[in-house]
Design a protein around this motif. Structure first.
Motif, PDB file in Angstrom:
ATOM      1  N   ALA A 125     100.214 -27.883  62.563  1.00  0.00           N
ATOM      2  CA  ALA A 125     100.052 -29.115  62.556  1.00  0.00           C
ATOM      3  C   ALA A 125      99.048 -29.753  61.376  1.00  0.00           C
ATOM      4  O   ALA A 125      98.065 -29.402  61.686  1.00  0.00           O
ATOM      5  N   VAL A 126      99.697 -30.813  60.498  1.00  0.00           N
ATOM      6  CA  VAL A 126      98.766 -31.218  59.525  1.00  0.00           C
ATOM      7  C   VAL A 126      99.070 -32.590  59.392  1.00  0.00           C
ATOM      8  O   VAL A 126     100.041 -33.029  59.741  1.00  0.00           O
ATOM      9  N   VAL A 127      98.018 -33.310  58.877  1.00  0.00           N
ATOM     10  CA  VAL A 127      98.256 -34.808  58.596  1.00  0.00           C
ATOM     11  C   VAL A 127      98.004 -35.015  57.116  1.00  0.00           C
ATOM     12  O   VAL A 127      96.928 -34.463  56.371  1.00  0.00           O
ATOM     13  N   LEU A 128      99.051 -35.147  56.581  1.00  0.00           N
ATOM     14  CA  LEU A 128      99.077 -35.446  55.083  1.00  0.00           C
ATOM     15  C   LEU A 128      98.341 -37.063  54.763  1.00  0.00           C
ATOM     16  O   LEU A 128      98.694 -38.015  55.513  1.00  0.00           O
ATOM     17  N   LYS A 129      97.411 -37.051  53.928  1.00  0.00           N
ATOM     18  CA  LYS A 129      96.644 -38.380  53.521  1.00  0.00           C
ATOM     19  C   LYS A 129      96.408 -39.069  54.707  1.00  0.00           C
ATOM     20  O   LYS A 129      97.240 -40.057  54.992  1.00  0.00           O
ATOM     21  N   PRO A 130      95.481 -38.557  55.621  1.00  0.00           N
ATOM     22  CA  PRO A 130      95.109 -39.354  56.844  1.00  0.00           C
ATOM     23  C   PRO A 130      94.506 -40.596  56.786  1.00  0.00           C
ATOM     24  O   PRO A 130      94.593 -41.500  57.365  1.00  0.00           O
TER      25      PRO A 130
ATOM     26  N   SER B  43     106.305 -37.188  61.012  1.00  0.00           N
ATOM     27  CA  SER B  43     106.119 -38.517  61.439  1.00  0.00           C
ATOM     28  C   SER B  43     105.208 -39.283  61.299  1.00  0.00           C
ATOM     29  O   SER B  43     104.144 -38.647  60.798  1.00  0.00           O
ATOM     30  N   GLU B  44     105.497 -40.575  61.318  1.00  0.00           N
ATOM     31  CA  GLU B  44     104.477 -41.630  60.374  1.00  0.00           C
ATOM     32  C   GLU B  44     103.452 -42.190  61.540  1.00  0.00           C
ATOM     33  O   GLU B  44     103.682 -42.231  62.696  1.00  0.00           O
ATOM     34  N   GLY B  45     102.435 -42.589  61.119  1.00  0.00           N
ATOM     35  CA  GLY B  45     101.380 -43.310  62.053  1.00  0.00           C
ATOM     36  C   GLY B  45     100.124 -42.606  62.738  1.00  0.00           C
ATOM     37  O   GLY B  45      99.906 -43.147  63.921  1.00  0.00           O
ATOM     38  N   PHE B  46      99.652 -41.722  62.075  1.00  0.00           N
ATOM     39  CA  PHE B  46      98.538 -40.829  62.716  1.00  0.00           C
ATOM     40  C   PHE B  46      97.319 -40.999  61.483  1.00  0.00           C
ATOM     41  O   PHE B  46      97.588 -40.573  60.404  1.00  0.00           O
ATOM     42  N   SER B  47      95.893 -40.984  62.186  1.00  0.00           N
ATOM     43  CA  SER B  47      94.821 -40.861  61.146  1.00  0.00           C
ATOM     44  C   SER B  47      93.855 -39.902  61.764  1.00  0.00           C
ATOM     45  O   SER B  47      93.158 -40.393  62.700  1.00  0.00           O
ATOM     46  N   SER B  48      93.913 -38.909  61.381  1.00  0.00           N
ATOM     47  CA  SER B  48      93.166 -37.541  61.953  1.00  0.00           C
ATOM     48  C   SER B  48      91.701 -37.635  61.337  1.00  0.00           C
ATOM     49  O   SER B  48      90.751 -36.699  61.801  1.00  0.00           O
ATOM     50  N   HIS B  49      91.297 -38.316  60.225  1.00  0.00           N
ATOM     51  CA  HIS B  49      90.000 -38.346  59.757  1.00  0.00           C
ATOM     52  C   HIS B  49      89.576 -39.623  59.042  1.00  0.00           C
ATOM     53  O   HIS B  49      90.550 -40.365  58.627  1.00  0.00           O
ATOM     54  N   THR B  50      88.364 -39.784  59.022  1.00  0.00           N
ATOM     55  CA  THR B  50      87.740 -41.116  58.329  1.00  0.00           C
ATOM     56  C   THR B  50      87.164 -40.724  56.990  1.00  0.00           C
ATOM     57  O   THR B  50      86.568 -39.675  56.977  1.00  0.00           O
ATOM     58  N   TYR B  51      87.653 -41.396  56.034  1.00  0.00           N
ATOM     59  CA  TYR B  51      87.314 -41.034  54.483  1.00  0.00           C
ATOM     60  C   TYR B  51      85.943 -40.939  54.559  1.00  0.00           C
ATOM     61  O   TYR B  51      85.031 -41.778  54.894  1.00  0.00           O
ATOM     62  N   GLY B  52      85.312 -39.795  53.949  1.00  0.00           N
ATOM     63  CA  GLY B  52      83.856 -39.587  53.532  1.00  0.00           C
ATOM     64  C   GLY B  52      83.264 -38.994  54.873  1.00  0.00           C
ATOM     65  O   GLY B  52      82.069 -38.538  54.764  1.00  0.00           O
ATOM     66  N   SER B  53      83.831 -38.745  55.946  1.00  0.00           N
ATOM     67  CA  SER B  53      83.237 -37.932  57.135  1.00  0.00           C
ATOM     68  C   SER B  53      83.469 -36.431  57.132  1.00  0.00           C
ATOM     69  O   SER B  53      84.121 -35.876  56.526  1.00  0.00           O
ATOM     70  N   ARG B  54      82.460 -35.800  57.681  1.00  0.00           N
ATOM     71  CA  ARG B  54      82.312 -34.274  57.779  1.00  0.00           C
ATOM     72  C   ARG B  54      82.684 -33.619  59.013  1.00  0.00           C
ATOM     73  O   ARG B  54      82.864 -32.744  59.389  1.00  0.00           O
TER      74      ARG B  54
ATOM     75  N   HIS C 135      99.110 -41.222  56.476  1.00  0.00           N
ATOM     76  CA  HIS C 135      98.984 -41.212  57.894  1.00  0.00           C
ATOM     77  C   HIS C 135     100.265 -40.339  58.452  1.00  0.00           C
ATOM     78  O   HIS C 135     100.868 -40.818  59.449  1.00  0.00           O
ATOM     79  N   THR C 136     100.772 -39.239  57.621  1.00  0.00           N
ATOM     80  CA  THR C 136     101.703 -38.620  58.119  1.00  0.00           C
ATOM     81  C   THR C 136     101.616 -37.185  58.824  1.00  0.00           C
ATOM     82  O   THR C 136     100.879 -36.285  58.260  1.00  0.00           O
ATOM     83  N   LEU C 137     102.280 -37.039  59.903  1.00  0.00           N
ATOM     84  CA  LEU C 137     102.077 -35.899  60.576  1.00  0.00           C
ATOM     85  C   LEU C 137     102.940 -34.860  60.039  1.00  0.00           C
ATOM     86  O   LEU C 137     104.319 -35.107  60.143  1.00  0.00           O
ATOM     87  N   GLU C 138     102.682 -33.680  59.843  1.00  0.00           N
ATOM     88  CA  GLU C 138     103.738 -32.699  59.329  1.00  0.00           C
ATOM     89  C   GLU C 138     103.549 -31.378  60.336  1.00  0.00           C
ATOM     90  O   GLU C 138     102.308 -31.032  60.818  1.00  0.00           O
ATOM     91  N   TYR C 139     104.603 -30.804  60.492  1.00  0.00           N
ATOM     92  CA  TYR C 139     104.809 -29.275  60.954  1.00  0.00           C
ATOM     93  C   TYR C 139     105.326 -28.269  60.106  1.00  0.00           C
ATOM     94  O   TYR C 139     106.598 -28.404  59.437  1.00  0.00           O
ATOM     95  N   TYR C 140     104.451 -27.510  59.745  1.00  0.00           N
ATOM     96  CA  TYR C 140     104.776 -26.162  59.047  1.00  0.00           C
ATOM     97  C   TYR C 140     105.298 -24.894  59.820  1.00  0.00           C
ATOM     98  O   TYR C 140     104.826 -24.775  60.704  1.00  0.00           O
ATOM     99  N   ARG C 141     106.207 -24.278  59.226  1.00  0.00           N
ATOM    100  CA  ARG C 141     106.541 -22.909  59.883  1.00  0.00           C
ATOM    101  C   ARG C 141     106.298 -21.939  58.531  1.00  0.00           C
ATOM    102  O   ARG C 141     107.149 -22.025  57.300  1.00  0.00           O
ATOM    103  N   LEU C 142     105.774 -20.827  58.967  1.00  0.00           N
ATOM    104  CA  LEU C 142     105.744 -19.779  57.956  1.00  0.00           C
ATOM    105  C   LEU C 142     106.841 -18.608  58.196  1.00  0.00           C
ATOM    106  O   LEU C 142     106.785 -18.118  59.326  1.00  0.00           O
ATOM    107  N   GLU C 143     107.539 -18.214  57.374  1.00  0.00           N
ATOM    108  CA  GLU C 143     108.613 -17.399  57.482  1.00  0.00           C
ATOM    109  C   GLU C 143     108.573 -16.448  56.226  1.00  0.00           C
ATOM    110  O   GLU C 143     109.083 -16.880  55.101  1.00  0.00           O
TER     111      GLU C 143
END
Length: 435
Positions: free
Chosen positions: A318-323, A345-356, A327-335
């Motif tokens: 699970a990854v958030v693209l451009k939080p 899916s849209e609508g998620f912010s997992s990080h605040t810009y500039g925060s560690r 604000h896009t949640l992505e699900y990746y699969r490695l094959e």
């Protein structure tokens, strides 16, 4: 390309024993020094972090029917920036470090807060670690030589081969392994990175700092350009995989997990360059890049958790693209060598810009129905959403109103009976959900 020492020259006072220079040699370039007090004399473990696993994977095993529960709300005097969850004799403990350096621990049991303890103050610049000891859990102190923004990790004792070993980045960019002796690896690390456990006493960490990528999403304009694996038992460098310019690793900690389901861990990273932006890159524990995900243009990708998210229970990332933007949640699969996005899916912010603070989600079976959800903030960061990847795509199963904007990491703990608890903090409350 500037080294960490060149970048920090004149801004940091170094202890006289700090030294060494960066090297691209994958063989051991460490120095070993005696240490006056073994960490084994002070700590017995276990150890708990601001995320559920020392591998940097924000996935909790166990299950609990939390969807319809009301949180325990604990009022606080100052804003908690970090939360660490750990087991209590009954229920769970929650240790918070606030923006003014206060440290408070609460016990939550039976749907209420049962005890509160004020602990010794601590700077809030870096993620805290709670350690077990003979006198009960306590906050792990920061070595004087540690970079103020760096996180630390403790490698447990390995039978008769070693005592517990503390890993951290020093003020001059060296990786320090401190235990029955002190070993220093001149990896020229950025000031704010932390290790991730690979297994068998090995840890992955970023090194070879550069300022060639000016995005600055994670607190400053410095990024690593190498992925390094060290063996803390044999005290040697195992892997040093370096990116060619202008690419960098855009992250503070690798994520180690079995992404393809073959029983062996992979190292998940985010790589970026000024032209194409960020993409997910997966490495073997031997340092070979296995696969690289797609690029959609400039912007960061926030890697969060590997878990059996797939509708069929297959491991996915699970990854958030451009939080901060899309604000896009992505699900990746490695094959094999293919790393593909299977759902968004849209609508998620997992990080605040500039925060560690990169611990912006937790994954678990939060509804006790055999399905693993990811719990992460909505775009306004005033609610948490439990999202499942179904056969019809990602679905928000429920949302929890926080009552204010999220300020801390999201974390949780598996309790002694297999149930789980999760918690967060806003400006003036700590909220804990437990069954």
């Amino acid at each position: 390309m500037p080294t960490r020492r060149a970048v920090l020259a004149g801004t940091v006072g170094l202890s006289t024993w700090l030294g060494g220079c960066a090297s691209d040699d994958s063989r051991s370039t460490s120095t070993v020094e005696p240490t006056r007090t073994s960490i084994a004399e002070v700590l017995s473990g276990p150890y708990w972090y601001t995320h559920p696993q020392p591998a940097g994977n924000r996935f909790l095993r166990g299950a609990a029917a939390l969807r319809n529960t009301e949180p325990v709300r604990i009022a606080v005097d100052s804003r908690p920036e970090w939360l660490v969850a750990h087991p209590a004799p009954s229920g769970s403990y929650w240790t918070a470090v606030t923006d003014d350096g206060s440290v408070v621990r609460w016990q939550v049991d039976g749907g209420e807060m049962t005890t509160e303890n004020r602990l010794q103050s601590r700077a809030s610049d870096s993620p805290p670690v709670v350690a077990g000891s003979g006198d009960g859990p306590r906050l792990l102190t920061d070595p004087l030589s540690k970079s103020p923004q760096a996180g630390q990790m403790v490698a447990p004792a390995n039978g008769n081969r070693s005592h517990p070993r503390r890993l951290f980045v020093a003020r001059n960019g060296d990786l320090v392994i401190d235990g029955e002796s002190r070993t220093r690896f001149p990896i020229d690390a950025p000031p704010d990175v932390r290790p991730a456990a690979v297994g068998n006493g090995r840890y992955a960490i970023y090194g070879d700092v550069t300022d060639r990528y000016g995005h600055g999403a994670l607190g400053d304009g410095l990024e690593p350009s190498s992925l390094i694996v060290v063996d803390t038992v044999e005290r040697r460098t195992v892997v040093r995989s370096k990116l060619d310019a202008p690419m960098v690793f855009e992250g503070l900690q690798p994520l180690v997990a079995d992404l393809d389901g073959d029983g062996k861990p992979e190292i998940v990273t985010t790589i970026a360059d000024p032209t194409h932006g960020a993409r997910i890159a997966v490495y073997s524990t031997a340092g070979q890049r296995i696969a690289t995900g797609p690029v959609y243009g400039p912007g960061w990708r926030h890697q969060l958790a590997v878990a059996p998210f797939g509708p069929d229970g297959t491991p996915e990332l699970a990854v958030v693209l451009k939080p901060h933007v899309t604000h896009t949640l992505e699900y990746y699969r490695l094959e094999g060598s293919r790393l593909t996005v299977r759902a968004t899916s849209e609508g998620f912010s997992s990080h605040t810009y500039g925060s560690r603070n990169i611990d912006g989600a937790v994954a678990a079976d939060l509804n006790d129905d055999g399905t693993v959800e990811i719990l992460l903030p909505t775009t306004d960061r005033e609610r948490l959403a439990g999202v499942a990847h179904t056969a019809q795509g990602p679905k928000v199963r429920w949302t929890w109103e926080l009552g204010a904007r999220l300020q801390s990491n999201i974390t949780g703990i598996q309790l002694n009976d297999g149930r789980i608890a999760v918690g967060v903090a806003t400006d003036d409350e700590v909220l804990v959900w437990s069954a």
